[in-house]
Design a protein around this motif. Structure first.
Motif, PDB file in Angstrom:
ATOM      1  N   VAL A  89       0.829  -1.205   0.000  1.00  0.00           N
ATOM      2  CA  VAL A  89       0.000   0.000   0.000  1.00  0.00           C
ATOM      3  C   VAL A  89       0.863   1.254   0.000  1.00  0.00           C
ATOM      4  CG1 VAL A  89      -1.708   1.318   1.311  1.00  0.00           C
ATOM      5  CG2 VAL A  89      -1.966  -1.156   1.060  1.00  0.00           C
ATOM      6  N   LEU A  90       1.822   1.321   0.911  1.00  0.00           N
ATOM      7  CA  LEU A  90       2.664   2.519   0.975  1.00  0.00           C
ATOM      8  C   LEU A  90       3.500   2.662  -0.293  1.00  0.00           C
ATOM      9  CD1 LEU A  90       3.493   4.969   2.594  1.00  0.00           C
ATOM     10  CD2 LEU A  90       5.196   3.558   3.760  1.00  0.00           C
ATOM     11  N   GLY A  91       4.011   1.557  -0.799  1.00  0.00           N
ATOM     12  CA  GLY A  91       4.793   1.598  -2.035  1.00  0.00           C
ATOM     13  C   GLY A  91       3.976   2.111  -3.204  1.00  0.00           C
ATOM     14  N   TRP A  92       2.735   1.665  -3.314  1.00  0.00           N
ATOM     15  CA  TRP A  92       1.864   2.119  -4.408  1.00  0.00           C
ATOM     16  C   TRP A  92       1.613   3.623  -4.297  1.00  0.00           C
ATOM     17  CZ3 TRP A  92      -0.087   0.487  -8.919  1.00  0.00           C
ATOM     18  CH2 TRP A  92      -1.082   1.274  -9.490  1.00  0.00           C
ATOM     19  N   LEU A  93       1.268   4.080  -3.099  1.00  0.00           N
ATOM     20  CA  LEU A  93       0.947   5.500  -2.929  1.00  0.00           C
ATOM     21  C   LEU A  93       2.179   6.386  -3.110  1.00  0.00           C
ATOM     22  CD1 LEU A  93      -1.647   5.109  -0.088  1.00  0.00           C
ATOM     23  CD2 LEU A  93      -2.092   5.928  -2.404  1.00  0.00           C
ATOM     24  N   LEU A  94       3.339   5.916  -2.678  1.00  0.00           N
ATOM     25  CA  LEU A  94       4.568   6.681  -2.892  1.00  0.00           C
ATOM     26  C   LEU A  94       4.937   6.739  -4.373  1.00  0.00           C
ATOM     27  CD1 LEU A  94       6.726   5.473   0.120  1.00  0.00           C
ATOM     28  CD2 LEU A  94       5.777   7.767  -0.228  1.00  0.00           C
ATOM     29  N   ALA A  95       4.593   5.694  -5.111  1.00  0.00           N
ATOM     30  CA  ALA A  95       4.875   5.668  -6.549  1.00  0.00           C
ATOM     31  C   ALA A  95       3.917   6.561  -7.338  1.00  0.00           C
ATOM     32  CB  ALA A  95       4.788   4.230  -7.066  1.00  0.00           C
ATOM     33  N   HIS A  96       2.817   6.958  -6.721  1.00  0.00           N
ATOM     34  CA  HIS A  96       1.814   7.821  -7.363  1.00  0.00           C
ATOM     35  C   HIS A  96       1.533   9.015  -6.444  1.00  0.00           C
ATOM     36  CE1 HIS A  96       1.209   3.727  -8.935  1.00  0.00           C
ATOM     37  NE2 HIS A  96       1.003   4.345 -10.081  1.00  0.00           N
ATOM     38  N   PRO A  97       2.529   9.864  -6.195  1.00  0.00           N
ATOM     39  CA  PRO A  97       2.410  10.899  -5.160  1.00  0.00           C
ATOM     40  C   PRO A  97       1.398  12.007  -5.465  1.00  0.00           C
ATOM     41  CG  PRO A  97       4.407  11.217  -6.419  1.00  0.00           C
ATOM     42  CD  PRO A  97       3.822   9.908  -6.866  1.00  0.00           C
ATOM     43  N   ASP A  98       1.096  12.242  -6.724  1.00  0.00           N
ATOM     44  CA  ASP A  98       0.186  13.334  -7.061  1.00  0.00           C
ATOM     45  C   ASP A  98      -1.247  12.870  -7.274  1.00  0.00           C
ATOM     46  OD1 ASP A  98       2.218  15.188  -6.902  1.00  0.00           O
ATOM     47  OD2 ASP A  98       2.753  14.988  -9.009  1.00  0.00           O
ATOM     48  N   THR A  99      -1.540  11.640  -6.897  1.00  0.00           N
ATOM     49  CA  THR A  99      -2.882  11.108  -7.096  1.00  0.00           C
ATOM     50  C   THR A  99      -3.469  10.716  -5.755  1.00  0.00           C
ATOM     51  OG1 THR A  99      -2.144  10.197  -9.201  1.00  0.00           O
ATOM     52  CG2 THR A  99      -4.229   9.380  -8.350  1.00  0.00           C
ATOM     53  N   ALA A 156      -4.122 -10.447  -2.859  1.00  0.00           N
ATOM     54  CA  ALA A 156      -4.912  -9.218  -2.876  1.00  0.00           C
ATOM     55  C   ALA A 156      -5.434  -8.925  -1.465  1.00  0.00           C
ATOM     56  CB  ALA A 156      -6.075  -9.362  -3.858  1.00  0.00           C
ATOM     57  N   LEU A 157      -5.448  -7.670  -1.115  1.00  0.00           N
ATOM     58  CA  LEU A 157      -5.911  -7.273   0.215  1.00  0.00           C
ATOM     59  C   LEU A 157      -7.426  -7.278   0.270  1.00  0.00           C
ATOM     60  CD1 LEU A 157      -3.622  -4.183   0.827  1.00  0.00           C
ATOM     61  CD2 LEU A 157      -3.446  -6.403   1.899  1.00  0.00           C
ATOM     62  N   ASP A 158      -7.964  -7.791   1.362  1.00  0.00           N
ATOM     63  CA  ASP A 158      -9.410  -7.700   1.514  1.00  0.00           C
ATOM     64  C   ASP A 158      -9.765  -6.290   1.982  1.00  0.00           C
ATOM     65  OD1 ASP A 158      -9.976  -7.696   4.595  1.00  0.00           O
ATOM     66  OD2 ASP A 158      -8.495  -9.290   4.293  1.00  0.00           O
ATOM     67  N   ARG A 159     -11.023  -5.959   1.856  1.00  0.00           N
ATOM     68  CA  ARG A 159     -11.521  -4.611   2.121  1.00  0.00           C
ATOM     69  C   ARG A 159     -11.206  -4.145   3.538  1.00  0.00           C
ATOM     70  NH1 ARG A 159     -16.456  -2.982   4.062  1.00  0.00           N
ATOM     71  NH2 ARG A 159     -17.115  -5.134   4.202  1.00  0.00           N
ATOM     72  N   VAL A 160     -11.439  -4.989   4.529  1.00  0.00           N
ATOM     73  CA  VAL A 160     -11.246  -4.600   5.929  1.00  0.00           C
ATOM     74  C   VAL A 160      -9.767  -4.398   6.248  1.00  0.00           C
ATOM     75  CG1 VAL A 160     -11.576  -5.328   8.325  1.00  0.00           C
ATOM     76  CG2 VAL A 160     -13.388  -5.695   6.648  1.00  0.00           C
ATOM     77  N   THR A 161      -8.919  -5.302   5.769  1.00  0.00           N
ATOM     78  CA  THR A 161      -7.478  -5.160   6.005  1.00  0.00           C
ATOM     79  C   THR A 161      -6.974  -3.854   5.404  1.00  0.00           C
ATOM     80  OG1 THR A 161      -7.194  -7.554   6.011  1.00  0.00           O
ATOM     81  CG2 THR A 161      -5.224  -6.226   5.632  1.00  0.00           C
ATOM     82  N   LEU A 162      -7.435  -3.535   4.201  1.00  0.00           N
ATOM     83  CA  LEU A 162      -7.013  -2.288   3.568  1.00  0.00           C
ATOM     84  C   LEU A 162      -7.494  -1.083   4.362  1.00  0.00           C
ATOM     85  CD1 LEU A 162      -5.533  -0.906   1.284  1.00  0.00           C
ATOM     86  CD2 LEU A 162      -7.625  -1.080  -0.096  1.00  0.00           C
ATOM     87  N   TYR A 163      -8.742  -1.102   4.849  1.00  0.00           N
ATOM     88  CA  TYR A 163      -9.249  -0.002   5.689  1.00  0.00           C
ATOM     89  C   TYR A 163      -8.356   0.202   6.913  1.00  0.00           C
ATOM     90  CZ  TYR A 163     -13.866   1.167   3.728  1.00  0.00           C
ATOM     91  OH  TYR A 163     -14.884   1.625   2.949  1.00  0.00           O
ATOM     92  N   ARG A 164      -8.059  -0.879   7.591  1.00  0.00           N
ATOM     93  CA  ARG A 164      -7.253  -0.777   8.816  1.00  0.00           C
ATOM     94  C   ARG A 164      -5.846  -0.272   8.516  1.00  0.00           C
ATOM     95  NH1 ARG A 164      -9.320  -6.473  11.312  1.00  0.00           N
ATOM     96  NH2 ARG A 164     -11.290  -5.694  12.109  1.00  0.00           N
ATOM     97  N   LEU A 165      -5.274  -0.757   7.442  1.00  0.00           N
ATOM     98  CA  LEU A 165      -3.926  -0.340   7.070  1.00  0.00           C
ATOM     99  C   LEU A 165      -3.896   1.140   6.689  1.00  0.00           C
ATOM    100  CD1 LEU A 165      -1.017  -1.087   6.684  1.00  0.00           C
ATOM    101  CD2 LEU A 165      -1.592  -2.000   4.444  1.00  0.00           C
ATOM    102  N   ILE A 166      -4.854   1.569   5.901  1.00  0.00           N
ATOM    103  CA  ILE A 166      -4.940   2.989   5.529  1.00  0.00           C
ATOM    104  C   ILE A 166      -5.097   3.846   6.779  1.00  0.00           C
ATOM    105  CG2 ILE A 166      -6.434   4.712   4.442  1.00  0.00           C
ATOM    106  CD1 ILE A 166      -6.995   2.684   2.227  1.00  0.00           C
TER     107      ILE A 166
END
Length: 171
Positions: free
Chosen positions: A32-42, A67-77
């Motif tokens: 998750v962090l890698g994806w968001l860091l790779a797309h910093p302006d989005t 693939a991350l499930d919905r709840v795991t992604l919510y908690r991680l975010i």
């Protein structure tokens, strides 16, 4: 004798960020962090981020995670936002959008289109005035810290129609 695994140089800075912010270096957090860091302006909604992560086979293979499930992604975010690695914005439709938090930024001016919901940074468009905005934000944050507020960040949002949506509406 077996060779030690070769560390992915792209993961090392992400691991350092997670460790510095007191988070576990799980494959899901790296993903998750890698994806968001790779797309910093989005900025992404939870659903958009889940689709983007599921649709990028290269990222899933590199991170060696299903693939991350919905709840795991919510908690991680939520955890990444709480420690200041992600910026959470709530748009005019009350939808939460997340993006990587740039380092040493106190105010992130951005434009949100009311029609297509694209989020565009305004620092380049503001040029010289961006420094004035940064100083004003720093002053406001210092005043709030003096009153005892903690964990502060500032979001400066301008909302309207982007050029593309405005020209589509006029046509």
């Amino acid at each position: 004798m077996t060779k030690p695994p070769i560390a992915d140089p792209a993961i090392a800075p992400i691991d350092a960020l997670l460790t510095a912010h007191g988070l576990r270096r799980t494959s899901a957090a790296r993903l998750v962090l890698g994806w968001l860091l790779a797309h910093p302006d989005t900025s992404y909604t939870h659903a958009q981020l889940q689709v983007a992560l599921a649709g990028d086979a290269d990222v899933s293979v590199k991170a060696d995670t299903p693939a991350l499930d919905r709840v795991t992604l919510y908690r991680l975010i939520d955890r990444l936002t709480q420690v200041g690695l992600l910026l959470c914005r709530v748009d005019s439709s009350r939808v939460r959008r997340y993006q990587a938090m740039p380092t040493s930024v106190h105010a992130i001016p951005h434009f949100e289109c009311q029609t297509c919901h694209r989020d565009s940074p305004l620092a380049g468009a503001l040029k010289a005035n961006a420094d004035d905005l940064e100083r004003a934000a720093q002053t406001a944050l210092e005043a709030l810290r003096a009153l005892g507020y903690q964990g502060l960040s500032m979001d400066v949002a301008v909302r309207g129609l982007c050029v593309e949506c405005a020209s589509d509406a006029a046509a």
